[in-house]
Design a protein around this motif. Sequence first.
Motif, short mmCIF file in Angstrom:
data_model
loop_
_atom_site.label_atom_id
_atom_site.label_comp_id
_atom_site.label_asym_id
_atom_site.label_seq_id
_atom_site.Cartn_x
_atom_site.Cartn_y
_atom_site.Cartn_z
N CYS A 32 1.10 -1.35 -0.11
CA CYS A 32 0.26 -0.13 0.02
C CYS A 32 0.94 1.22 0.07
O CYS A 32 1.88 1.26 0.81
CB CYS A 32 -0.91 0.06 1.17
SG CYS A 32 -2.17 1.40 1.46
N THR B 283 -6.11 4.25 -1.49
CA THR B 283 -7.13 3.70 -0.60
C THR B 283 -6.91 2.02 -0.41
O THR B 283 -5.96 1.50 -1.04
CB THR B 283 -8.34 3.61 -1.80
OG1 THR B 283 -8.65 5.00 -2.03
CG2 THR B 283 -9.40 2.80 -1.07
N THR B 284 -7.13 1.89 0.75
CA THR B 284 -6.83 0.41 1.18
C THR B 284 -7.75 -0.68 0.61
O THR B 284 -8.92 -0.61 0.77
CB THR B 284 -6.92 0.46 2.73
OG1 THR B 284 -6.07 1.33 3.43
CG2 THR B 284 -6.67 -0.95 3.25
N HIS C 76 -6.72 -4.21 0.52
CA HIS C 76 -7.07 -5.26 1.25
C HIS C 76 -6.40 -5.11 2.74
O HIS C 76 -5.62 -4.23 3.00
CB HIS C 76 -6.07 -6.33 0.66
CG HIS C 76 -6.50 -6.68 -0.75
ND1 HIS C 76 -5.98 -5.89 -2.12
CD2 HIS C 76 -7.28 -7.82 -1.24
CE1 HIS C 76 -6.82 -6.62 -3.05
NE2 HIS C 76 -7.54 -7.68 -2.62
N VAL C 77 -6.82 -6.11 3.53
CA VAL C 77 -6.50 -6.36 4.92
C VAL C 77 -5.36 -7.29 4.86
O VAL C 77 -5.93 -8.60 4.29
CB VAL C 77 -7.56 -6.24 6.03
CG1 VAL C 77 -6.87 -6.58 7.20
CG2 VAL C 77 -8.18 -5.05 5.80
N GLY D 30 -4.07 -2.77 7.75
CA GLY D 30 -5.32 -2.03 7.26
C GLY D 30 -6.03 -1.55 8.38
O GLY D 30 -7.37 -1.35 8.29
N LEU E 252 -9.14 1.41 8.24
CA LEU E 252 -10.54 0.83 7.95
C LEU E 252 -11.41 0.62 9.47
O LEU E 252 -12.39 0.82 9.46
CB LEU E 252 -10.50 -0.49 7.28
CG LEU E 252 -9.98 -0.54 5.96
CD1 LEU E 252 -9.80 -1.82 5.26
CD2 LEU E 252 -10.90 0.33 5.00
N ALA F 250 -10.68 5.11 4.49
CA ALA F 250 -10.10 4.44 3.60
C ALA F 250 -8.74 4.45 3.23
O ALA F 250 -8.08 3.53 2.86
CB ALA F 250 -10.99 4.87 2.29
N SER G 163 -4.36 5.04 3.67
CA SER G 163 -3.33 4.89 4.47
C SER G 163 -2.59 6.30 4.75
O SER G 163 -2.20 6.58 3.64
CB SER G 163 -2.47 3.63 4.12
OG SER G 163 -1.63 3.37 4.77
N GLU H 68 -10.19 -9.08 1.46
CA GLU H 68 -10.96 -7.76 0.46
C GLU H 68 -11.31 -6.80 1.45
O GLU H 68 -11.99 -7.13 2.47
CB GLU H 68 -11.66 -8.14 -0.77
CG GLU H 68 -11.96 -7.19 -1.61
CD GLU H 68 -12.97 -6.19 -1.30
OE1 GLU H 68 -12.94 -4.83 -1.61
OE2 GLU H 68 -13.93 -6.67 -0.75
N ALA H 69 -11.08 -5.43 1.36
CA ALA H 69 -11.44 -4.35 2.23
C ALA H 69 -12.95 -4.31 2.30
O ALA H 69 -13.61 -4.06 3.56
CB ALA H 69 -10.69 -2.91 1.76
N THR H 70 -13.70 -4.23 1.40
CA THR H 70 -15.23 -4.35 1.24
C THR H 70 -15.80 -5.25 2.26
O THR H 70 -16.55 -5.46 3.22
CB THR H 70 -15.77 -4.24 0.13
OG1 THR H 70 -15.26 -3.05 -0.65
CG2 THR H 70 -17.46 -4.25 0.34
#
Length: 229
Positions: A35, A40-41, A43-44, A76, A79, A84, A86, A102-104
């Motif tokens: 990242c 925008t992030t 993935h975690v 991450g 989040l 959103a 970093s 996945e972030a969502t």
Amino acid sequence: MPAANHLIERLPPHERGRLLALCEPVQLALGEVLCEAGATTGHVYFPTGGFISLVAPVDPHVGLEVGMVGREGMLGTPLLLGLAASPVRALVQGAGSSWRVEATAFLRELAASEGLRAPLLRYVYVLMAQMVSAAGCLHYHPIGQRLARWLLMSQDRADGDRLHVTHEFLAYMLGVRRVGITLAAGELQRRGLIRYHRGELSVLDRGGLEAAACGCYRSDRLAYRLNLE
């Protein structure tokens, strides 16, 4: 891949199973950028073998490590705070394995599970404490103590006593000139604490290295133990 990430292991069984169902196993490659600062992030990451440096950008060509993430934590955390983007660059410092979600999907699970939110928010505090400690360490402690602390933090997250690092990389992480790293590493080697040759570093005397490090290393460990163990 075993769920060897400590944050995941400490979740209540139901929440742990739900989170792992969303995760996929990935391999983290040495030097991989996960990242960029301001991005925008997407993935975690929950490392299970590799570890990641959190680098604060100073200018387009200079950065400074302000934190480190290994199997004790996650990448991450913005989040968790409803953000959103970093604030740091995430750079793989030690190759290894990780869970990735996945972030969502992560945000949906976070909203549905108080049992997931509470321990992860405690980890945010531990990471903040690490960053505060890093700021004071940079200003007040000599390079040799800071280098010993960095090596201990890296060894804690590595799978052994050997690290692959160069003088250039260490200088970048600690925000100092290469010659400073050469002198500090040379002193640790003369004292028999490490062996360093051509980018391969071995920790020979863990206790001696802890004695050579500044108190920030012990403060970091204490913050983790008090809040997450």
